[in-house]
Design an enzyme around this catalytic site. Structure first.
Site, PDB file in Angstrom:
ATOM      1  N   ARG A 177       0.838  -1.211   0.000  1.00 12.16           N
ATOM      2  CA  ARG A 177       0.000   0.000   0.000  1.00 12.16           C
ATOM      3  C   ARG A 177       0.866   1.251   0.000  1.00 12.16           C
ATOM      4  NH1 ARG A 177      -3.296  -0.913   5.482  1.00 12.16           N
ATOM      5  NH2 ARG A 177      -4.879   0.353   4.424  1.00 12.16           N
TER       6      ARG A 177
ATOM      7  N   ARG B  80      -7.285   7.873   9.914  1.00 16.77           N
ATOM      8  CA  ARG B  80      -6.626   9.177   9.766  1.00 16.77           C
ATOM      9  C   ARG B  80      -7.622  10.232  10.214  1.00 16.77           C
ATOM     10  NH1 ARG B  80      -7.031   8.889   3.249  1.00 16.77           N
ATOM     11  NH2 ARG B  80      -9.229   8.467   3.336  1.00 16.77           N
TER      12      ARG B  80
ATOM     13  N   HIS C 117     -15.573   8.058  -4.111  1.00 21.64           N
ATOM     14  CA  HIS C 117     -14.480   8.866  -4.662  1.00 21.64           C
ATOM     15  C   HIS C 117     -14.930  10.303  -4.902  1.00 21.64           C
ATOM     16  CE1 HIS C 117     -11.996  10.452  -8.029  1.00 21.64           C
ATOM     17  NE2 HIS C 117     -11.020   9.903  -7.325  1.00 21.64           N
TER      18      HIS C 117
ATOM     19  N   ARG D 118      -8.461  54.881  -1.390  1.00 24.73           N
ATOM     20  CA  ARG D 118      -7.937  55.394  -2.663  1.00 24.73           C
ATOM     21  C   ARG D 118      -8.735  56.634  -3.021  1.00 24.73           C
ATOM     22  NH1 ARG D 118      -8.866  49.976  -3.177  1.00 24.73           N
ATOM     23  NH2 ARG D 118      -7.063  48.648  -3.634  1.00 24.73           N
TER      24      ARG D 118
ATOM     25  N   SER E 281       3.147  51.758   4.894  1.00 26.53           N
ATOM     26  CA  SER E 281       2.169  50.747   4.510  1.00 26.53           C
ATOM     27  C   SER E 281       2.738  50.054   3.284  1.00 26.53           C
ATOM     28  CB  SER E 281       0.825  51.405   4.198  1.00 26.53           C
ATOM     29  OG  SER E 281      -0.067  50.421   3.748  1.00 26.53           O
TER      30      SER E 281
ATOM     31  N   ASP F 257       2.148  46.550  -5.973  1.00 23.22           N
ATOM     32  CA  ASP F 257       3.175  47.200  -6.780  1.00 23.22           C
ATOM     33  C   ASP F 257       4.562  46.675  -6.438  1.00 23.22           C
ATOM     34  OD1 ASP F 257       2.412  48.995  -8.822  1.00 23.22           O
ATOM     35  OD2 ASP F 257       1.482  50.288  -7.313  1.00 23.22           O
TER      36      ASP F 257
ATOM     37  N   CYS G 233      -1.208  47.019   2.724  1.00 21.50           N
ATOM     38  CA  CYS G 233      -2.510  47.291   2.123  1.00 21.50           C
ATOM     39  C   CYS G 233      -2.654  46.666   0.750  1.00 21.50           C
ATOM     40  CB  CYS G 233      -2.772  48.793   2.065  1.00 21.50           C
ATOM     41  SG  CYS G 233      -1.580  49.673   1.044  1.00 21.50           S
TER      42      CYS G 233
ATOM     43  N   TYR H 187      -0.613  45.860  11.406  1.00 18.83           N
ATOM     44  CA  TYR H 187      -1.936  45.538  10.867  1.00 18.83           C
ATOM     45  C   TYR H 187      -1.851  45.075   9.423  1.00 18.83           C
ATOM     46  CZ  TYR H 187      -1.839  49.995   8.337  1.00 18.83           C
ATOM     47  OH  TYR H 187      -1.504  51.012   7.491  1.00 18.83           O
TER      48      TYR H 187
HETATM   49  P1  ADP Z   1      -6.300   3.604  -0.084  1.00 19.87           P
HETATM   50  O1  ADP Z   1      -5.214   4.481   0.353  1.00 19.87           O
HETATM   51  O2  ADP Z   1      -6.687   3.761  -1.483  1.00 19.87           O
HETATM   52  O3  ADP Z   1      -7.454   3.608   0.867  1.00 19.87           O
HETATM   53  P2  ADP Z   1      -5.490   1.138   1.131  1.00 19.87           P
HETATM   54  O4  ADP Z   1      -4.069   0.786   1.250  1.00 19.87           O
HETATM   55  O5  ADP Z   1      -6.113   1.635   2.366  1.00 19.87           O
HETATM   56  O6  ADP Z   1      -5.686   2.131  -0.069  1.00 19.87           O
HETATM   57  O7  ADP Z   1      -6.173  -0.186   0.630  1.00 19.87           O
HETATM   58  C1  ADP Z   1      -7.207  -0.333  -0.278  1.00 19.87           C
HETATM   59  C2  ADP Z   1      -8.241  -1.275   0.297  1.00 19.87           C
HETATM   60  O8  ADP Z   1      -7.665  -2.517   0.652  1.00 19.87           O
HETATM   61  C3  ADP Z   1      -8.844  -0.728   1.551  1.00 19.87           C
HETATM   62  O9  ADP Z   1     -10.201  -1.043   1.572  1.00 19.87           O
HETATM   63  C4  ADP Z   1      -8.102  -1.429   2.630  1.00 19.87           C
HETATM   64  O10 ADP Z   1      -8.873  -1.520   3.789  1.00 19.87           O
HETATM   65  C5  ADP Z   1      -7.864  -2.785   2.000  1.00 19.87           C
HETATM   66  N1  ADP Z   1      -6.655  -3.434   2.530  1.00 19.87           N
HETATM   67  C6  ADP Z   1      -5.417  -2.924   2.535  1.00 19.87           C
HETATM   68  N2  ADP Z   1      -4.554  -3.774   3.137  1.00 19.87           N
HETATM   69  C7  ADP Z   1      -5.276  -4.845   3.504  1.00 19.87           C
HETATM   70  C8  ADP Z   1      -4.947  -6.054   4.183  1.00 19.87           C
HETATM   71  N3  ADP Z   1      -3.712  -6.309   4.596  1.00 19.87           N
HETATM   72  N4  ADP Z   1      -5.936  -6.925   4.407  1.00 19.87           N
HETATM   73  C9  ADP Z   1      -7.194  -6.656   3.975  1.00 19.87           C
HETATM   74  N5  ADP Z   1      -7.561  -5.553   3.342  1.00 19.87           N
HETATM   75  C10 ADP Z   1      -6.615  -4.650   3.104  1.00 19.87           C
HETATM   76 MG    MG Z   2      -7.477   3.214   2.568  1.00 17.58          MG
HETATM   77 MG    MG Z   3       0.659  51.059  -5.628  1.00 17.00          MG
END
Ligand code: ADP
Ligand code: MG
Ligand code: MG
Length: 902
Positions: free
Chosen positions: A96, A340, A456, A580, A786, A791, A854, A874
């Site tokens: 990945r 994340r 997506h 101005r 200022s 410019d 400004c 400012y």
């Molecule tokens: P993205 O960054 O596109 O989300 P990922 O690396 O997360 O890509 O993976 C794509 C898909 O594969 C995701 O749904 C992720 O959960 C799944 N996946 C990734 N690694 C594994 C793994 N080791 N076992 C099962 N599913 C995985």
């Molecule tokens: Mg992912």
């Molecule tokens: Mg000027």
């Protein structure tokens, strides 16, 4: 990039943590963080971005990488009790990509690495499920073939469709082991004919090829385009994660899903996500089968559901923020595959920040880092008028807010083409994929008929701050015939549609728009404390209060009249940084200006100035009244005089025609002479600014008199005018000294005559390199500076803005010469360094020198941070950008030093 002898290129998931995003990428750092939190993450390891950098620099993996990977793989194999791709009991892994910032266009993950003709049998035995093993193998060949070997993915898709068709079934789960075995054979043949080689059977080779393909994808076109858009540096490189496989495709007690810990559109806590039984990887977001809402999982697998809820809570408390996650359930056992800090809409960002403060998870300073000026600006966009007569034709999921109107287009190419020729377009697709990125950027909004909040289209649109409605299932999108049908209504390419990303509603035709509630709040027409104030307004109000409390930079407005000044005040302006005066010379007054320019004698000139004086004075009285108690910086006349005269061609024609009719117009003739006399090759560098004041006797003194008399009048009316007189385009202190002496005389005279003490400040713009370089001298004659960064940018770069933006800026941006136009965000290294030096030199001469900016940069988030850092007093910007500047000034002040503001 050179290799360092004892550099470590591979980290086990147990060795990393979330602070190592530079090294391990976002995905790797967070996998490590979850591992260390004791969450169920399948074991694995991460190859660092440093290894990628070596590869990108030299074309080869670092020499030490192979052995390091071997060592980590050995350890993984020991721990799992099986060997990668071993025939009887194979260990399988996923490869990945994962850069510091998540990026479309990077290599797609390849799952099931380690499967081969031999180990597929082993996997079948291991799982006691032959269908599953062959399904996994066909997925490997498909993903590997497409992403690593570069085979056209449609060839595999088509073969899969054909197999389903032959069997008269519609979903992949209805194919059995024998079907899949046949499919594997077909896939392998495709690989052979397309690449001239067999699908690699050696597991380690599969892995190494996939790792290299991840490295290569860093420089793919889509990734590069995205980096440019998002201003992500091109040399960060990507990490690669090797993760042992867990299987969601082992039957109905298995599955895969995605979830948010809060609603990314509203910020509300709850159960948000999608789940798909008997599926692997991207199946859940790819729309191949219908997903169920995450809440359904409680019924399907209560134990995993409860555990997931608990993990989501752990993650939120740990990250102190909204997280999004990917998980898989393998025969009733829950596995975490990714987390994340999740993307969110602008509105949700404000709401979540205040919710987290209320929950005691973060403090106010941190809350300020959770929102951005760009998000606030987005919330100030207008919305659709609820009272308008509309023709609603459908409804989808409100995936990314905003009100977008445009012509329907059904493919990315047309979207780009039409938008280039100035059309507004809505990109309509069944679902989007990374190939649609260009079209999504070009479109006003995106509409899809499939996919949910995590599809997506939804994710990318939110990231771009673009309006998106997705999963509008009643739309039948026919890309080939360039049309869609909705409940009988046919929408052809080019028909206007309106989409509302806050409600998910889709309309035929153009729906009128109304101001946003956030603007209504800033305007004072909606009260944040009122019962009916919406949650969003209340959150914005609180965040703005935090920002105002901590910020050091004051925020002023660029405003030329009382109306703008009053609005600016409502928006929180603490004065006017730039008034101005040129508009005061236009319209009906143009004739007087012509007289001034045409004057042959002192008497004529004085008469013209005398006529202008009371008009100017009246303007200033109104302005000082609107800004009573706050500073108002008035800039004396700046543009070249010919701007106030008729166009040279028009006038020449008029005079020529009159001549032909023998109809002399003395005035026109003189005017034409003046136009010729004043014509300049380079007006930007010609007779303008302080130069005008020095060569046209009486012009500046008239303006100073108007200001002084207006101030005296306001004082007599018990007002509190705080005028500051600003001289433009000064290059040397001598210019300023002359103007200053004359101005002081006039002021003293007005004071004596009116008996009012005026205390007018006199200062200058710093907008020429020479002024910046001699700022120490100039400060002797200036009470304030200022920075006129518009410019200054033009003169430092030698750019004439109107010319360069139209002619070659696109090329410069495309070539990456700068990531963003220096007229939008201040060029810190060049223009910024002049500003920094001028600040120091100016203050050295005059410690109480007042410093502001400004130029338009005063309202640009990144530039505001810079001005905070160099110690200006400012920033001044257009009234509408004031809230953004206030917020960013607060964020700059609250930002822990060295932290990443992205
Ligand atoms: P993205 O960054 O596109 O989300 P990922 O690396 O997360 O890509 O993976 C794509 C898909 O594969 C995701 O749904 C992720 O959960 C799944 N996946 C990734 N690694 C594994 C793994 N080791 N076992 C099962 N599913 C995985
Ligand atoms: Mg992912
Ligand atoms: Mg000027």
């Amino acid at each position: 990039m050179s290799e360092n002898k004892d550099q470590k290129f591979v980290y086990d998931f147990t060795e990393g943590n979330r602070d190592l995003k530079d090294l391990l990428g976002g995905k790797g750092a967070n996998l490590a963080e979850m591992t260390n939190l004791g969450l169920p993450v399948p074991p694995g390891f991460t190859i660092t971005t440093e290894a990628c950098k070596v590869y990108l620099g030299s074309g080869e993996e670092p020499a030490a990488l192979r052995d390091e990977v071997s060592a980590h793989l050995d350890a993984l194999e020991q721990r799992m009790g099986k060997k990668l791709g071993q025939a009887d009991n194979p260990l399988l892994v996923s490869v990945r990509s994962g850069a510091k910032f998540s990026m479309p266009g990077m290599m797609d993950t390849v799952l099931n690495i380690g499967l081969s003709d031999a180990s597929v049998e082993g996997l079948a035995k291991q799982a006691g499920d032959e269908r599953f093993a062959w399904d996994s193998y066909r997925r490997l060949i498909q993903m590997f073939g497409k992403t690593v070997l570069g085979v056209d993915g449609e060839l595999f898709e088509d073969a899969l469709e054909a197999a389903k068709h032959a069997k008269k079934v519609t979903v992949d789960t209805d194919l059995d082991a024998a079907d899949l075995k046949k499919l594997v054979k077909a896939f392998k043949k495709t690989v052979k004919t397309e690449t001239g080689r067999d699908f690699p059977q050696e597991p380690r080779e599969q892995m190494d090829l996939a790792v290299r393909a991840v490295f290569d994808s860093w420089n793919g076109d889509r990734a590069k385009l995205y980096r440019r858009q998002e201003r992500i540096p091109g040399d960060l490189g990507t990490a690669v994660n090797i993760c042992s496989m867990v299987f969601g495709n082992l039957g109905p007690d298995s599955g895969t899903g995605v979830a948010f810990t809060r609603d990314p559109a509203s910020g509300h806590q709850g159960v948000y996500g999608d789940y798909l039984q008997n599926a692997q990887g991207e199946d859940v977001v790819a729309g191949i089968r219908n997903t169920v809402a995450l809440a359904e999982l409680e019924r399907i697998d209560k134990k995993s559901y409860d555990q997931l809820m608990q993990i989501m809570e752990t993650l939120e408390t740990h990250y102190k923020d909204l997280c999004d996650i990917e998980f898989t359930i393998e025969r009733g056992q829950l596995w975490m595959l990714q987390t994340r800090v999740g993307k969110r809409t602008a509105g949700a960002a404000f709401r979540i920040a205040t919710q987290l403060v209320d929950q005691g998870l973060i403090d106010e300073a941190e809350a300020l880092q959770r929102v951005t000026g760009a998000q606030l600006a987005q919330l100030m966009f207008p919305r659709f008028d609820e009272n308008a007569k509309v023709e609603k034709i459908g409804r989808g999921i409100a995936a990314s807010p905003g009100a977008a109107v445009g012509k329907a287009v059904f493919d990315s190419y047309t979207a780009v083409k039409w938008s280039r020729s100035g059309e507004k377009v809505i990109l309509i697709r069944r679902e989007t994929n990374p190939d649609d990125l260009d079209g999504m950027i070009a479109a006003e909004g995106i509409l899809t008929s499939r996919g949910g909040k995590t599809s997506h289209a939804a994710v990318v649109a939110r990231g771009m701050g673009k309006t998106c409605v997705c999963g509008a299932e009643e739309l039948e999108v026919d890309t080939k015939r360039r049309r869609m049908t909705v409940n009988g209504t046919v929408v052809e390419e080019g028909d206007v549609v309106s989409i509302d990303g806050s409600t998910g509603k889709v309309y035929l035709g153009e729906v009128p728009v109304v101001p946003s509630p956030v603007v209504e709040y800033f305007e004072g027409r909606m009260h944040a404390g009122a019962d009916d104030a919406d949650e969003l307004v209340a959150a914005v109000h609180r965040i703005m209060a935090y920002a105002d409390r901590v910020r050091r930079l004051r925020v002023r407005a660029n405003a030329d009249n009382a109306e703008d000044a009053l609005r600016a005040r409502r928006f929180g302006a603490q004065g006017i940084g730039l008034c101005r005066t040129e508009h005061m010379f236009l319209g009906e007054r143009r004739e007087m200006v012509e007289k001034l320019i045409l004057a042959d004698t002192d008497e004529e000139r004085e008469e013209a100035l005398k006529a202008l004086l009371p008009l100017q004075k009246k303007d200033f009285v109104e302005l000082f009244e609107a800004m009573d108690g706050l500073p108002v910086t008035v800039r004396l006349l700046d543009p070249p005089l010919h701007e106030f005269l008729p166009d040279i061609t028009e006038l020449s024609v008029r005079v020529a025609l009159a001549e032909a009719r023998k109809d002399h117009n003395e005035n026109d003739l003189r005017l034409l002479q003046a136009v010729h006399r004043l014509h300049e090759q380079n007006p930007m560098l010609g007779l303008r600014g302080v130069r005008l004041g020095l060569v046209i006797p009486g012009l500046f003194t008239m303006q100073v008199r108007a200001i002084a008399e207006a101030a005296a009048e306001r004082k007599n009316a018990k007002g509190d005018p705080r005028a500051e007189i600003m001289i433009p385009l000064v290059g040397t202190v001598q210019e300023l000294e002359i103007v200053r002496e004359e101005a002081e005389e006039v002021i003293a005279e007005v004071e004596a005559r009116t008996g009012v003490e005026l205390k007018l400040a006199l200062g200058t713009m710093i907008e020429l390199p020479r002024a910046a370089l001699t700022a120490g001298q100039i400060a002797e004659a200036a009470e304030f500076f200022s920075f006129g960064t518009n410019d200054l940018t033009q003169t430092v770069w030698g750019f004439s803005r109107d010319d360069v933006e139209a002619s070659f800026f696109t090329a410069y941006l495309e070539k990456g010469i700068f990531g963003v136009s220096p007229f939008e965000t201040i060029d810190k290294d060049g223009v910024g360094s002049l500003v920094r030096n001028a600040v120091e030199a100016g203050r050295a001469t005059r410690p109480d020198l007042k410093l502001g900016v400004c130029g338009e940069h005063g309202g640009d988030p990144e530039s505001v941070h810079f001005f905070h850092e160099v110690g200006l007093d400012y920033v001044s910007c257009s009234p509408f950008r004031i809230p953004v500047a206030r917020l960013e000034a607060g964020r700059a002040a609250a930002q822990p030093s060295g932290s990443d503001s992205r």
